[in-house]
Design a protein around this motif. Structure first.
Motif, PDB file in Angstrom:
ATOM      1  N   GLN A  28      26.072  26.563  55.652  1.00 46.36           N
ATOM      2  CA  GLN A  28      24.903  25.699  55.526  1.00 46.36           C
ATOM      3  C   GLN A  28      24.919  24.894  54.233  1.00 46.36           C
ATOM      4  N   SER A  29      25.461  25.502  53.167  1.00 44.37           N
ATOM      5  CA  SER A  29      25.453  24.825  51.874  1.00 44.37           C
ATOM      6  C   SER A  29      26.735  24.035  51.621  1.00 44.37           C
ATOM      7  N   TYR A  30      27.641  24.047  52.572  1.00 44.18           N
ATOM      8  CA  TYR A  30      28.938  23.387  52.410  1.00 44.18           C
ATOM      9  C   TYR A  30      28.782  21.878  52.182  1.00 44.18           C
ATOM     10  N   PRO A  31      29.559  21.334  51.252  1.00 44.37           N
ATOM     11  CA  PRO A  31      30.451  22.028  50.326  1.00 44.37           C
ATOM     12  C   PRO A  31      29.758  22.349  49.004  1.00 44.37           C
ATOM     13  N   ALA A  32      30.001  23.529  48.494  1.00 47.52           N
ATOM     14  CA  ALA A  32      29.376  23.957  47.250  1.00 47.52           C
ATOM     15  C   ALA A  32      30.268  23.714  46.044  1.00 47.52           C
ATOM     16  N   HIS A  33      31.529  23.391  46.299  1.00 48.36           N
ATOM     17  CA  HIS A  33      32.452  23.103  45.190  1.00 48.36           C
ATOM     18  C   HIS A  33      33.570  22.204  45.712  1.00 48.36           C
TER      19      HIS A  33
END
Length: 329
Positions: A28-33
């Motif tokens: 869901q939070s992709y991409p986080a880095h």
């Protein structure tokens, strides 16, 4: 320090559910880095250039950098194999070409399955080829050239960038479709082969427009046809193979994006949107055009479109390569 019983229980309960959270939360939070895009060929080559153009273009949609990592070796096998073994979380991707994702499957015994070990993201760019000859060839068009080859069996030579390259395999298809015979001369790249064509030491090449067109325009070599259904925008005077007398002789290369098999669908969707948005950017389109390449049409920019093209290319070219007995170097 001792924690109050209520606080301890709250923390323990939170810890207990943590293992179930990361996969969903990560998707869901992709991409986080930052994301790594593996280009399985050396820096500064055509695949590397396309990889860097699309990586920069995707940054705006994703909000994260895409870092290019050149993992060259064994005609792309090393880099593609690394992505096949990578965690399917969307943070390791593969830039693929005809060579790495079609030709290699017929040339080598691979430790991964090109169709089943990767999830397609999008077709990015395509480029076609030119049938070109040395300046002194006694032919003025493709029909006359084919007639000359038939009158001189096994005497002519075709230069190519190596065994199993598109130029080599295209030459095999050319022989099959025209009933001609000529010798194949492998080189370590298209540039040295083109040098010998200009010098008249070989007779023909099936080569990319970036290398060929400057010499065609200078009059150093002849161009008889484009290996596609449509003419080149940058050289509309050159006939298509259909117009020139060899209908259906289509050969193209392309750049595409894949993820490891099992990558979450919503991650694939986010990556696809980023590619589509990048390809709609006039600056990105201009940079790709400057490389002598075209933008993939919208219907081929979908994961399903890439999957269909990939399968069709394998079904077309693997039998030709295997029947000719071509082996990887």
């Amino acid at each position: 320090m001792k924690l109050p019983r209520r606080k301890f229980l709250q923390l323990a309960a939170g810890a207990a559910v943590l293992p179930a959270v990361p996969p969903l939360a990560c998707a869901q939070s992709y991409p986080a880095h930052a994301i790594t895009l593996v280009v399985p060929f050396p820096a500064a080559g055509p695949a590397d250039v396309i990889g860097r153009i699309i990586a920069e273009g995707m940054r705006a949609s994703l909000g994260q950098a895409i870092v290019i990592e050149n993992v060259a070796g064994a005609n792309g096998i090393v880099g593609v194999g690394r992505v096949a073994r990578a965690r399917p979380d969307g943070y390791t991707l593969s830039l693929g070409t005809w060579n790495s994702h079609v030709g290699n499957g017929a040339l080598y015994s691979l430790q991964y399955d090109l169709l089943n070990d990767f999830d397609p993201v999008s077709l990015i760019s395509t480029f076609t080829y030119l049938i070109v000859t040395r300046k002194a060839i006694p032919a003025q068009n493709l029909r006359e050239f084919i007639a000359w080859l038939k009158a001189n069996p096994d005497k002519a030579s075709e230069g190519n960038p190596g065994a199993g390259s598109p130029g080599h395999v295209g030459g095999v298809l050319f022989q099959n479709m025209t009933g001609t015979r000529f010798q194949f001369v492998p080189y370590r790249g298209a540039a040295p082969a083109m040098q010998d064509l200009v010098a008249g030491r070989i007779d023909m090449m099936i080569d990319n427009p970036v290398t060929s067109l400057p010499h065609v325009r200078s009059g150093s070599i002849k161009a008889f046809a484009v290996t596609a259904k449509t003419r080149l925008a940058q050289a509309p005077e050159i006939l298509t193979v259909d117009e020139a007398g060899l209908p259906g002789f289509y050969l193209s290369n392309w750049g595409a994006l894949w993820a490891p098999k099992g990558t979450p669908r919503n991650v694939i969707a986010k990556l696809n949107v980023a590619v589509v948005d990048a390809l709609a950017d006039p600056a990105v389109r201009r940079r790709i055009a400057d490389q002598g390449m075209g933008i993939a049409p919208p219907e081929q920019q979908t994961p399903e479109g890439l999957r269909a093209i990939h399968r069709a290319e394998i079904e077309k070219w693997w039998p030709i390569i295997k029947a000719a007995g071509i082996k990887g170097e």
